[in-house]
Design an enzyme around this catalytic site. Sequence first.
Site, mmCIF file in Angstrom:
data_model
loop_
_atom_site.group_PDB
_atom_site.id
_atom_site.type_symbol
_atom_site.label_atom_id
_atom_site.label_comp_id
_atom_site.label_asym_id
_atom_site.label_seq_id
_atom_site.Cartn_x
_atom_site.Cartn_y
_atom_site.Cartn_z
ATOM 1 N N PRO A 269 0.320 -1.317 0.004
ATOM 2 C CA PRO A 269 0.027 -0.205 0.560
ATOM 3 C C PRO A 269 0.911 1.362 0.080
ATOM 4 O O PRO A 269 1.733 1.572 1.072
ATOM 5 C CB PRO A 269 -0.842 0.052 1.070
ATOM 6 C CG PRO A 269 0.406 -1.035 2.085
ATOM 7 C CD PRO A 269 0.854 -2.193 1.182
ATOM 8 N N ASP A 444 5.941 2.800 1.969
ATOM 9 C CA ASP A 444 5.062 1.963 1.866
ATOM 10 C C ASP A 444 4.404 1.870 3.292
ATOM 11 O O ASP A 444 5.190 2.301 4.118
ATOM 12 C CB ASP A 444 6.481 0.303 2.096
ATOM 13 C CG ASP A 444 5.247 -0.990 3.259
ATOM 14 O OD1 ASP A 444 4.541 -0.786 3.235
ATOM 15 O OD2 ASP A 444 5.629 -1.434 1.764
ATOM 16 N N HIS A 445 3.291 2.405 3.433
ATOM 17 C CA HIS A 445 2.403 2.444 4.672
ATOM 18 C C HIS A 445 2.265 1.630 5.827
ATOM 19 O O HIS A 445 1.813 1.799 6.750
ATOM 20 C CB HIS A 445 0.769 3.085 3.251
ATOM 21 C CG HIS A 445 0.520 3.609 4.466
ATOM 22 N ND1 HIS A 445 0.426 4.468 5.768
ATOM 23 C CD2 HIS A 445 -0.691 4.714 4.395
ATOM 24 C CE1 HIS A 445 -0.101 5.162 6.765
ATOM 25 N NE2 HIS A 445 -1.160 5.535 5.444
ATOM 26 N N ARG A 446 2.407 0.356 5.284
ATOM 27 C CA ARG A 446 2.708 -0.584 6.473
ATOM 28 C C ARG A 446 3.877 -0.159 7.464
ATOM 29 O O ARG A 446 4.179 -0.748 8.561
ATOM 30 C CB ARG A 446 3.306 -2.133 6.148
ATOM 31 C CG ARG A 446 1.700 -2.764 4.909
ATOM 32 C CD ARG A 446 2.441 -3.518 4.300
ATOM 33 N NE ARG A 446 3.359 -3.165 3.385
ATOM 34 C CZ ARG A 446 3.965 -4.768 2.467
ATOM 35 N NH1 ARG A 446 3.602 -6.023 3.302
ATOM 36 N NH2 ARG A 446 5.018 -4.497 2.202
#
Length: 485
Positions: A269, A444-446
């Site tokens: 994401p 990377d939104h994680r």
Amino acid sequence: MTDTTGAVEVRMPRLSESMAEGTIVRWLHESGAEVARGDELAEIETDKATVAFEADAAGVLHILAGEGETVPVGAVIAHVGGTVAPGATQAGVADQAVPASVDAAEAPAVTEPSSAETPRANGEGPVAVRDRGATGAGEGPATVAPGTAAPGAVSGAEPGTARVRIPSSPLARRRARELGVDLATVTGTGPNGRVVRADIEAAARAAHADVTSSNGVAPRLAAAPGAEAPAPAGVGTAAGARGRGTVLARTRTQRLTAERMTRSAREIPVFTLTADADMTAALDLRAALAAVADDVPGAAVPTVTDVVVTAAGRALARHPGVNAGIAEGGDAAADPVGWSRVNIGVAVETPAGLVVPVVTDVATRSLGALAAAARGLVARARDGRLAPAELDGATFTVSNLGMFGVREFEAVVVPGQAAILAVGAVRAEPGTGRTVMTLTLSCDHRVLDGAAGARFLRDLVGLLERPHALLLDRGDDAAPGKDDT
């Protein structure tokens, strides 16, 4: 068959962390030639680039895997030492070099550390914070010529017919079955006339062209698992609104890069942040250094990319949460891993395609030291002479398309990294007198949230706008800046 008494097995090496198999582009010595320890034996195409592979022992080279063959990591591809029995042929890696596309249950065991256990060059195994970066053969099943049958065959077998062995690689035999090519009609170009995959595919293309020229219809050939899909409708034919299509063959590195980028787009994401940096001071500094470079033998004048990479290294040291990532193919819910070294991959265009050599320990290099290291890496990348260690261990990546006049773009996050920086062209800003450059950070939104990415980008811009500090060595024992990322 090769008498390997006293010989050293040459196995397909693991030349990058993500490498599962390699393709032998070409052997640099003939079978039977004397080689010395350290001699370059072959050029091997990995998932990242084509690199030269050196001999670990001296002796006579006995080649087992032919050019064009794709072989799993750990499979024996040659021997160094021993002798060749009179009249023997090299049979390849039929029984132990199983293509990665074959089910694991069918593949022979290869003693090789798992990805979690594979030591990183000059680094450690997987811990909360770890280092990253710097540094028997035989013929396979017989192929039966048309009109003959192997002993014991029952369906339509004729007693007394001869069994014919055609020297060929296991991958060639598999591709021959998939493409309907008769091995007996193919002239081998591998060692001792052995048929390799490239020969099968060339024969299939020739048959394809014959059929097309005779009836104007292109047959659809079956694709191997993991290989390119059959040509789209219209390719190889005169019909179609788009005209005649031509398949644009990609290298194995390009195919694997496409697979990784597709996986990145599917699994990661991503959010992007964009900011403009005033590059006036940086360009003035670069001009001043260029003016005195002739007085310093061997001095490398920093490029704009060098300035950005050096500044990014300092910013990453201040924001360790950005110098992190989730292991490629790992559990999406797993905690990110922060890396103790700051190693930045720099995308470089080469005749063979895009490669990403890695500048290590960027946080502790001055601008001049980094420029000198980067100049050597870029030269070796464009000459195809990068060492495997120079392609591995990146914790962050910089991609610069400014030299093409691109104002801004979004780069694809590399699996295993938290972010990638896309660098646009330096340009005059109307009405302000400033010279600016657009930076786009894909995250990377994680691993990162918007605020963490924004703080990193803000500090990076600040470093670029006050570039003289980049001339100073940061030092190994410098304390990282305070940051909650």
